[in-house]
Design a protein around this motif. Sequence first.
Motif, PDB file in Angstrom:
ATOM      1  N   LEU A  20       0.828  -1.208   0.000  1.00 57.34           N
ATOM      2  CA  LEU A  20       0.000   0.000   0.000  1.00 57.34           C
ATOM      3  C   LEU A  20       0.862   1.257   0.000  1.00 57.34           C
ATOM      4  O   LEU A  20       0.547   2.244  -0.678  1.00 57.34           O
ATOM      5  N   ASP A  21       1.956   1.236   0.744  1.00 57.14           N
ATOM      6  CA  ASP A  21       2.845   2.396   0.787  1.00 57.14           C
ATOM      7  C   ASP A  21       3.491   2.639  -0.568  1.00 57.14           C
ATOM      8  O   ASP A  21       3.649   3.789  -0.997  1.00 57.14           O
ATOM      9  N   ALA A  22       3.850   1.567  -1.259  1.00 57.65           N
ATOM     10  CA  ALA A  22       4.439   1.708  -2.593  1.00 57.65           C
ATOM     11  C   ALA A  22       3.458   2.372  -3.545  1.00 57.65           C
ATOM     12  O   ALA A  22       3.828   3.262  -4.323  1.00 57.65           O
ATOM     13  N   VAL A  23       2.206   1.961  -3.490  1.00 59.14           N
ATOM     14  CA  VAL A  23       1.194   2.549  -4.374  1.00 59.14           C
ATOM     15  C   VAL A  23       0.922   3.994  -3.976  1.00 59.14           C
ATOM     16  O   VAL A  23       0.784   4.875  -4.831  1.00 59.14           O
ATOM     17  N   ARG A  24       0.868   4.263  -2.677  1.00 59.07           N
ATOM     18  CA  ARG A  24       0.610   5.630  -2.214  1.00 59.07           C
ATOM     19  C   ARG A  24       1.707   6.582  -2.683  1.00 59.07           C
ATOM     20  O   ARG A  24       1.437   7.689  -3.148  1.00 59.07           O
ATOM     21  N   ARG A  25       2.942   6.162  -2.576  1.00 59.71           N
ATOM     22  CA  ARG A  25       4.054   7.030  -2.967  1.00 59.71           C
ATOM     23  C   ARG A  25       4.132   7.220  -4.481  1.00 59.71           C
ATOM     24  O   ARG A  25       4.543   8.275  -4.959  1.00 59.71           O
ATOM     25  N   SER A  26       3.734   6.203  -5.223  1.00 54.39           N
ATOM     26  CA  SER A  26       3.836   6.267  -6.681  1.00 54.39           C
ATOM     27  C   SER A  26       2.629   6.931  -7.327  1.00 54.39           C
ATOM     28  O   SER A  26       2.720   7.407  -8.455  1.00 54.39           O
ATOM     29  N   GLY A  27       1.509   6.947  -6.637  1.00 53.23           N
ATOM     30  CA  GLY A  27       0.276   7.414  -7.256  1.00 53.23           C
ATOM     31  C   GLY A  27      -0.434   6.279  -7.951  1.00 53.23           C
ATOM     32  O   GLY A  27      -1.614   6.027  -7.737  1.00 53.23           O
ATOM     33  N   GLU A  28       0.293   5.575  -8.792  1.00 50.49           N
ATOM     34  CA  GLU A  28      -0.172   4.330  -9.399  1.00 50.49           C
ATOM     35  C   GLU A  28       1.055   3.500  -9.732  1.00 50.49           C
ATOM     36  O   GLU A  28       2.148   4.036  -9.944  1.00 50.49           O
ATOM     37  N   ALA A  29       0.890   2.193  -9.767  1.00 54.77           N
ATOM     38  CA  ALA A  29       2.034   1.319 -10.016  1.00 54.77           C
ATOM     39  C   ALA A  29       1.553  -0.024 -10.524  1.00 54.77           C
ATOM     40  O   ALA A  29       0.434  -0.466 -10.223  1.00 54.77           O
ATOM     41  N   SER A  30       2.405  -0.676 -11.301  1.00 54.24           N
ATOM     42  CA  SER A  30       2.129  -2.037 -11.751  1.00 54.24           C
ATOM     43  C   SER A  30       2.616  -3.019 -10.687  1.00 54.24           C
ATOM     44  O   SER A  30       3.357  -2.658  -9.767  1.00 54.24           O
ATOM     45  N   LYS A  31       2.235  -4.271 -10.833  1.00 53.06           N
ATOM     46  CA  LYS A  31       2.695  -5.285  -9.882  1.00 53.06           C
ATOM     47  C   LYS A  31       4.215  -5.417  -9.914  1.00 53.06           C
ATOM     48  O   LYS A  31       4.853  -5.595  -8.868  1.00 53.06           O
ATOM     49  N   ALA A  32       4.802  -5.305 -11.107  1.00 52.90           N
ATOM     50  CA  ALA A  32       6.261  -5.409 -11.206  1.00 52.90           C
ATOM     51  C   ALA A  32       6.943  -4.247 -10.493  1.00 52.90           C
ATOM     52  O   ALA A  32       7.958  -4.429  -9.802  1.00 52.90           O
ATOM     53  N   GLU A  33       6.396  -3.035 -10.632  1.00 56.69           N
ATOM     54  CA  GLU A  33       6.975  -1.871  -9.965  1.00 56.69           C
ATOM     55  C   GLU A  33       6.834  -1.987  -8.448  1.00 56.69           C
ATOM     56  O   GLU A  33       7.745  -1.627  -7.697  1.00 56.69           O
ATOM     57  N   ILE A  34       5.701  -2.498  -8.000  1.00 61.04           N
ATOM     58  CA  ILE A  34       5.501  -2.687  -6.564  1.00 61.04           C
ATOM     59  C   ILE A  34       6.503  -3.698  -6.020  1.00 61.04           C
ATOM     60  O   ILE A  34       7.082  -3.509  -4.944  1.00 61.04           O
ATOM     61  N   ALA A  35       6.728  -4.772  -6.763  1.00 58.98           N
ATOM     62  CA  ALA A  35       7.672  -5.802  -6.321  1.00 58.98           C
ATOM     63  C   ALA A  35       9.074  -5.228  -6.169  1.00 58.98           C
ATOM     64  O   ALA A  35       9.789  -5.541  -5.204  1.00 58.98           O
ATOM     65  N   ARG A  36       9.480  -4.360  -7.103  1.00 59.55           N
ATOM     66  CA  ARG A  36      10.815  -3.757  -7.008  1.00 59.55           C
ATOM     67  C   ARG A  36      10.903  -2.821  -5.809  1.00 59.55           C
ATOM     68  O   ARG A  36      11.904  -2.811  -5.087  1.00 59.55           O
ATOM     69  N   TYR A  37       9.862  -2.035  -5.579  1.00 62.53           N
ATOM     70  CA  TYR A  37       9.874  -1.096  -4.453  1.00 62.53           C
ATOM     71  C   TYR A  37       9.879  -1.839  -3.121  1.00 62.53           C
ATOM     72  O   TYR A  37      10.605  -1.478  -2.191  1.00 62.53           O
ATOM     73  N   ALA A  38       9.049  -2.874  -3.028  1.00 65.57           N
ATOM     74  CA  ALA A  38       8.850  -3.568  -1.756  1.00 65.57           C
ATOM     75  C   ALA A  38       9.875  -4.666  -1.508  1.00 65.57           C
ATOM     76  O   ALA A  38       9.906  -5.239  -0.414  1.00 65.57           O
TER      77      ALA A  38
END
Length: 416
Positions: A20-38
């Motif tokens: 959730l924090d990854a999506v909040r910071r990005s505004g929107e994100a794909s599953k691949a982008e979330i995986a890299r962030y998290a």
Amino acid sequence: MAGKGSNSMQLRYYNERVVLDAVRRSGEASKAEIARYAHLTPPAVAAIVDALVDGGYLVENGKRFGGKGQPSAMYRLANNGAFSIGLHVGRRALDAILTDFAGQTVAFETHDYDHPNPVGIRQLGDEAIARFQSALGASDRKRLVGIGISAPYFIGGWDAELGFPSEVQLEWRTFDLRSYFADRYDLPVMIENDASAAAIAELVYGVGRRHSDFLHLSLSTFVGGGLVLDGTLQTGPNGNTAAYGPFPVTHSTLNSVPKPPGKFDVLLHRASIFTLVNHLRSNGFQITRVRDLDPMPSAAQVLVSEWQDDCADALAQALIGSISVVDVEAVVVDGLLPRPLLVDTVERVKHCFVEMMPPGLIPPAITAGELGARASALGASLMPLYAMFGPDTGVLMKKGIDKKPLMIGSEYNRRG
């Protein structure tokens, strides 16, 4: 085996919050982008994202085309995933805000008063909460996760500077703001200093998206501050961290500020809104609220400029002393000033800072805040949301506030 399962569940709760924090910071994100962030595996992220979508916390937000392979589904926070109420009890006004899960303002109202009488505060707060609950409707009301309150320390004090009736201070000594609202509503109620709450808002929705270490200065009735290090608000064991009001500075040059005994004055006598208002009134310009300076009346320009120069000089002194002890990337100055006046004041602070800065220090970026007068109320509303949904390692270590799980089939999801 039971213990192992319990640890696994705690880890899942923590990973949900990281997603959730990854999506909040990005505004929107794909599953691949979330995986890299998290720093999670793609299969783990896929399972968590799907569960959060089913639970109403994330929504698919179209697809991104242009890369290799299939287009990527994009996800953002669901606005109606949760709601929170923030109350900022100021010395001259109460601000109330209702925010949704994505941080959007659903409703906002402000109520002016001459002084913060506890009886009036109770009534204004109760009425605002009732209106917000009614506006949500029965379904969304079940997703109201809490009430956050921000207020200055010693709110009934400083009666000599502000002209409060002497009984106000006595009334606040026997009135517990948090307990009053906690006893009346079946919701978690959290309270924080108003300047710290403003720093929380800036961390989540302002400069904190670009810097993880910054000082936040709030030019309110009295100046206050907040310190964010490694993306976390620091308050200290006694709440003294970044309490800029008592910071020692040289004497003011304004004819409206009496010189105290001793070599130094304190920052709140030079960099506070009450000093600006008093300087105007002492020199024949009557003003009720600082927002009356937008647009700037021609008769007030010289007096306001005098205060700006004096304020900037004092703030520069305080900032140099601060960064000599705590190294930060940025300094954010915000508060009640109308936007044009704030931006001009910050430019003067930069000028004074450069003139005063001794050798051996690397200066931080100094910038105007992005949230203005609503920052403390917004920060208050964020506290219940972050207590329940923030990626706090206390979830993993079973410390701090007990957070309800986001898992499908949990008590919270059944409520929603």
